[in-house]
Design a protein around this motif. Structure first.
Motif, PDB file in Angstrom:
ATOM      1  N   ASP A  89      40.324  13.908  19.191  1.00 42.10           N
ATOM      2  CA  ASP A  89      41.226  13.097  18.357  1.00 42.10           C
ATOM      3  C   ASP A  89      41.426  13.763  17.013  1.00 42.10           C
ATOM      4  N   ASN A  90      42.474  13.325  16.281  1.00 42.76           N
ATOM      5  CA  ASN A  90      42.654  13.854  14.928  1.00 42.76           C
ATOM      6  C   ASN A  90      42.390  12.743  13.915  1.00 42.76           C
ATOM      7  N   GLY A  91      41.282  12.024  14.173  1.00 37.41           N
ATOM      8  CA  GLY A  91      40.954  10.854  13.367  1.00 37.41           C
ATOM      9  C   GLY A  91      40.070  11.132  12.178  1.00 37.41           C
ATOM     10  N   ILE A  92      39.255  10.107  11.831  1.00 36.48           N
ATOM     11  CA  ILE A  92      38.511  10.166  10.561  1.00 36.48           C
ATOM     12  C   ILE A  92      37.325  11.132  10.618  1.00 36.48           C
ATOM     13  N   GLY A  93      36.872  11.479  11.826  1.00 38.36           N
ATOM     14  CA  GLY A  93      35.770  12.434  11.944  1.00 38.36           C
ATOM     15  C   GLY A  93      34.446  11.890  11.428  1.00 38.36           C
ATOM     16  N   MET A  94      33.452  12.759  11.413  1.00 35.45           N
ATOM     17  CA  MET A  94      32.102  12.321  11.007  1.00 35.45           C
ATOM     18  C   MET A  94      31.428  13.396  10.189  1.00 35.45           C
ATOM     19  N   SER A  95      30.559  12.983   9.296  1.00 34.59           N
ATOM     20  CA  SER A  95      29.797  13.956   8.514  1.00 34.59           C
ATOM     21  C   SER A  95      28.784  14.643   9.427  1.00 34.59           C
ATOM     22  N   GLU A  96      28.349  15.826   9.014  1.00 33.68           N
ATOM     23  CA  GLU A  96      27.386  16.569   9.820  1.00 33.68           C
ATOM     24  C   GLU A  96      26.073  15.801   9.914  1.00 33.68           C
ATOM     25  N   GLU A  97      25.697  15.162   8.804  1.00 33.38           N
ATOM     26  CA  GLU A  97      24.445  14.404   8.758  1.00 33.38           C
ATOM     27  C   GLU A  97      24.483  13.277   9.794  1.00 33.38           C
ATOM     28  N   PHE A  98      25.632  12.564   9.859  1.00 33.59           N
ATOM     29  CA  PHE A  98      25.707  11.451  10.817  1.00 33.59           C
ATOM     30  C   PHE A  98      25.672  11.938  12.259  1.00 33.59           C
ATOM     31  N   GLN A  99      26.274  13.111  12.491  1.00 29.10           N
ATOM     32  CA  GLN A  99      26.312  13.616  13.880  1.00 29.10           C
ATOM     33  C   GLN A  99      24.924  13.769  14.480  1.00 29.10           C
ATOM     34  N   LYS A 100      23.918  13.992  13.599  1.00 26.03           N
ATOM     35  CA  LYS A 100      22.547  14.139  14.114  1.00 26.03           C
ATOM     36  C   LYS A 100      22.027  12.832  14.693  1.00 26.03           C
TER      37      LYS A 100
END
Ligand code: ADP
Length: 292
Positions: A223-234
């Motif tokens: 998607d081309n949405g809001i995305g996520m921070s690297e920290e949250f991806q963990k």
């Protein structure tokens, strides 16, 4: 002191304990007794006990966190429903107000229902009571059906939702119900976490790599949405993990969808990965093997 030594007779590394005692206790130096004891078994048992204590403490803590997260998440929509009912009673002759209250009650009870279903799913998975069924299915049809189910959500937000499939062996053996849930969870998230008028691409590919008569399939939801921070991806696959609360983002959710998705993919022996950048979008990839 405890040390390792090589036991040539058994031809293995073992652990031993050495203690030194003075022969007389009057401080007369000279004679000592050295006591060497093989303590490999004792150490193994002690390690096992420590590990199981650790495990018990961890699972207790997990249960406490789970319960407090649920009780908070259940109370919020429930309070909303009760508050709206109160307002409805006080405005019983005001049709417009009643409709507004009923709309909010409906949203909150849908959310509550979803939360309860997801908690039940999660606990069935965790207690090992969820078993996978083997059904003969057409994987491309299953994905098309999933897209049809979520299409209205995408239309409501004016998204473009594209599906591309490159599959040679369509008929596979797998759990169609759970696989559909995985598909729907990922596409729904892409729709939810993309601003109106976004673009969502779903790809299903069959990769040319057979192993034990099983074929490798890869699903990508981009998607081309809001995305996520690297920290949250963990933490993304942890239960109740959400980058923003519903109050901040105005996006309803429980934080259980991806934990369930990941558990299901694990049960199927597959892999799920995510790549994302805040403000640019996210890409979830699942790889699974099915007998064709
Ligand atoms: P829910 O959507 O109910 O909050 P999920 O477990 O499905 O729970 O997702 C957990 C969190 O991961 C979401 O709250 C959101 O912060 C983030 N997330 C999931 N999918 C996406 C996505 N496609 N784009 C951006 N963030 C996402």
């Amino acid at each position: 002191t405890t040390f390792r030594y090589r036991n040539d007779y058994l031809n293995e590394l073992r652990q031993a304990n050495m203690a030194i005692y003075a022969l007389d206790d009057k401080g007369d130096p000279g004679k000592y007794v050295i006591c060497l004891t093989d303590c490999t078994e004792e150490m193994t048992i002690r390690k096992m006990l420590e590990d199981s204590l650790d495990e018990a403490q961890r699972s207790n803590q997990a249960k406490r966190t789970f319960l407090s997260a649920i009780s908070h998440d259940v109370r919020t929509p429930l309070n909303g429903i009760m508050g709206m009912l109160e307002i409805a009673y006080m405005n019983i002759d005001d049709r417009a107000k009643l409709l507004e209250c009923m709309g909010k009650i409906k949203t909150a009870s849908n959310h509550l229902g979803e939360l309860i279903n997801q908690v039940l799913d999660m606990s069935r998975i965790e207690s090992g009571k969820m078993s996978l069924q083997n059904t003969n299915m057409d994987i491309t049809e299953l994905l098309q059906e999933s897209v049809i189910i979520v299409q209205p959500l995408a239309n409501n937000k004016g998204h473009e939702l594209n599906l591309t499939m490159d599959v040679e062996h369509k008929r596979v053996l797998g759990d169609s119900v759970q696989l559909k849930q995985i598909f729907i969870n990922l596409i729904t998230n892409a729709i939810k976490y993309t601003e109106n008028g976004g673009k969502i691409n779903v790809f299903l590919r069959e990769l040319a790599s057979q192993q034990d008569k099983k074929q490798l399939f890869e699903l990508v939801v981009e998607d081309n949405g809001i995305g996520m921070s690297e920290e949250f991806q963990k933490h993304i696959f942890e239960q109740f993990a959400r980058e923003r609360t519903s109050t901040v983002s105005k996006i309803q959710g429980t934080g259980l969808g991806l934990a369930i998705t990941k558990s299901l993919v694990d049960m199927m022996g597959g892999r799920i990965t995510v790549e994302s950048e805040p403000g640019r979008g996210s890409e979830f990839t699942i790889s699974l093997r099915f007998p064709v």
